[in-house]
Design an enzyme around this catalytic site. Structure first.
Site, PDB file in Angstrom:
ATOM      1  N   PRO A   2       1.076  -1.525   0.208  1.00 47.76           N
ATOM      2  CA  PRO A   2       0.368   0.185   0.397  1.00 47.76           C
ATOM      3  C   PRO A   2       0.968   1.131  -0.137  1.00 47.76           C
ATOM      4  CG  PRO A   2      -0.781  -1.612   1.342  1.00 47.76           C
ATOM      5  CD  PRO A   2       1.054  -2.220   1.153  1.00 47.76           C
ATOM      6  N   GLU A   3       0.181   2.358   0.000  1.00 47.37           N
ATOM      7  CA  GLU A   3       0.679   3.661  -0.541  1.00 47.37           C
ATOM      8  C   GLU A   3      -0.001   4.271   0.654  1.00 47.37           C
ATOM      9  OE1 GLU A   3       2.083   4.652  -4.663  1.00 47.37           O
ATOM     10  OE2 GLU A   3       2.739   2.291  -5.624  1.00 47.37           O
ATOM     11  N   LYS A  53       3.936   5.892   4.949  1.00 51.50           N
ATOM     12  CA  LYS A  53       3.467   3.753   4.838  1.00 51.50           C
ATOM     13  C   LYS A  53       3.926   4.030   6.453  1.00 51.50           C
ATOM     14  CE  LYS A  53       5.104   3.713   0.157  1.00 51.50           C
ATOM     15  NZ  LYS A  53       5.992   2.093  -0.925  1.00 51.50           N
ATOM     16  N   ARG A 253      10.828  -1.754 -10.113  1.00 51.10           N
ATOM     17  CA  ARG A 253       9.617  -2.050 -10.704  1.00 51.10           C
ATOM     18  C   ARG A 253       8.831  -2.024 -11.669  1.00 51.10           C
ATOM     19  NH1 ARG A 253       7.877  -0.629  -5.387  1.00 51.10           N
ATOM     20  NH2 ARG A 253       5.695  -1.303  -6.005  1.00 51.10           N
TER      21      ARG A 253
END
Length: 263
Positions: A2-3, A53, A253
């Protein structure tokens, strides 16, 4: 992972469930946190703060629970007394008379006082949070042009929490598309209008994601709600220029971009 927008929305749900209400039950899995169980009963969760985060749960006693979900941690809201059936390992339980918030699977959990928060290694390392509404476009532009960041390619910079906390891969992809920039560029190479566009996108994309992602409103679909323009859209046409969106790998990524309008 999650960001920032996902962490903030999770914090909103936790805050809604337990903030301002006396804690009736507190439980921690880790031995070093056990002494705080009885001390926190009767205290209140005053607010939940996100730093990228990381999540900071501030108690009325002045203590703060630091937690970072990393890859596998997840918070759940349940009714008071409820014991969900799950294969996950429970780490934290904070319960009021009518609701409980449960943290599963996370391992990065600490109890801190004010000095501990100020000196915490991760919190010192991260940059300003993109969801902090006091952070301005001019602030972001100044960070882009700072000696520390101005010569770094955006492909890596926009994943670095030291630059701006809360950014991550899908946000990196969408920010660069909105700013019409290829990921190879560096701030030192940009014109003034390009810098302005990038700095603005660094705030507008995560804030729109936080405010609207996952909502469905057919009357506001065009531009009012967050949607992916290039992320996970490889092989499809760019909505801006019509070129085919391509997928590559940058900074380990997956990266999606439009070769037609991201120059």
């Amino acid at each position: 992972m999650p960001e920032g927008p996902e962490i903030r929305r999770a914090a909103d749900k936790l805050e809604q469930a337990v903030a301002g209400k006396p804690l009736t039950r507190v439980w921690f899995a880790f031995p070093e946190l056990k002494p705080f169980e009885t001390a926190l009963v009767g205290q209140r969760v005053e607010r939940l703060e996100t730093r990228g985060k990381a999540l900071l749960t501030h108690f009325s006693s002045g203590l703060t629970l630091y937690s970072h979900n990393q890859l596998y941690g997840v918070w759940r809201v349940v009714k008071a007394g409820e014991e969900p059936q799950t294969t996950r390992s429970l780490r934290v339980r904070l319960e009021t008379a009518d609701a409980a918030v449960l943290l599963y699977s996370a391992s990065d959990i600490e109890m801190l006082d004010a000095n501990g928060v100020a000196a915490h290694a991760f919190l010192q390392r991260v940059g300003p949070d993109v969801l902090d509404m006091s952070l301005t476009v001019d602030d972001v532009k100044a960070r882009l042009l700072s000696p520390r960041f101005c010569r770094r390619q955006f492909s890596g910079l926009l994943l670095d929490q030291a630059f701006l906390a809360g950014l991550g891969n899908y946000l990196r992809v969408e920010i660069l598309w909105l700013a019409e920039l290829a990921p190879r560029h560096k701030a030192v190479e940009l014109s003034e209008p390009q810098l302005d566009a990038l700095a603005a996108a660094c705030l507008s994309i995560p804030r729109l994601s936080y405010q609207t992602r996952g909502q469905v409103d057919e009357n506001k679909h065009h531009g009012a709600l967050f949607r992916f323009e290039v992320f996970h859209r490889a092989g499809k046409k760019c909505r801006r220029c019509g070129e085919i969106i391509e997928k590559t790998t940058l900074s380990s990524r997956p990266f999606y971009g439009c070769p037609g309008c991201q120059k």
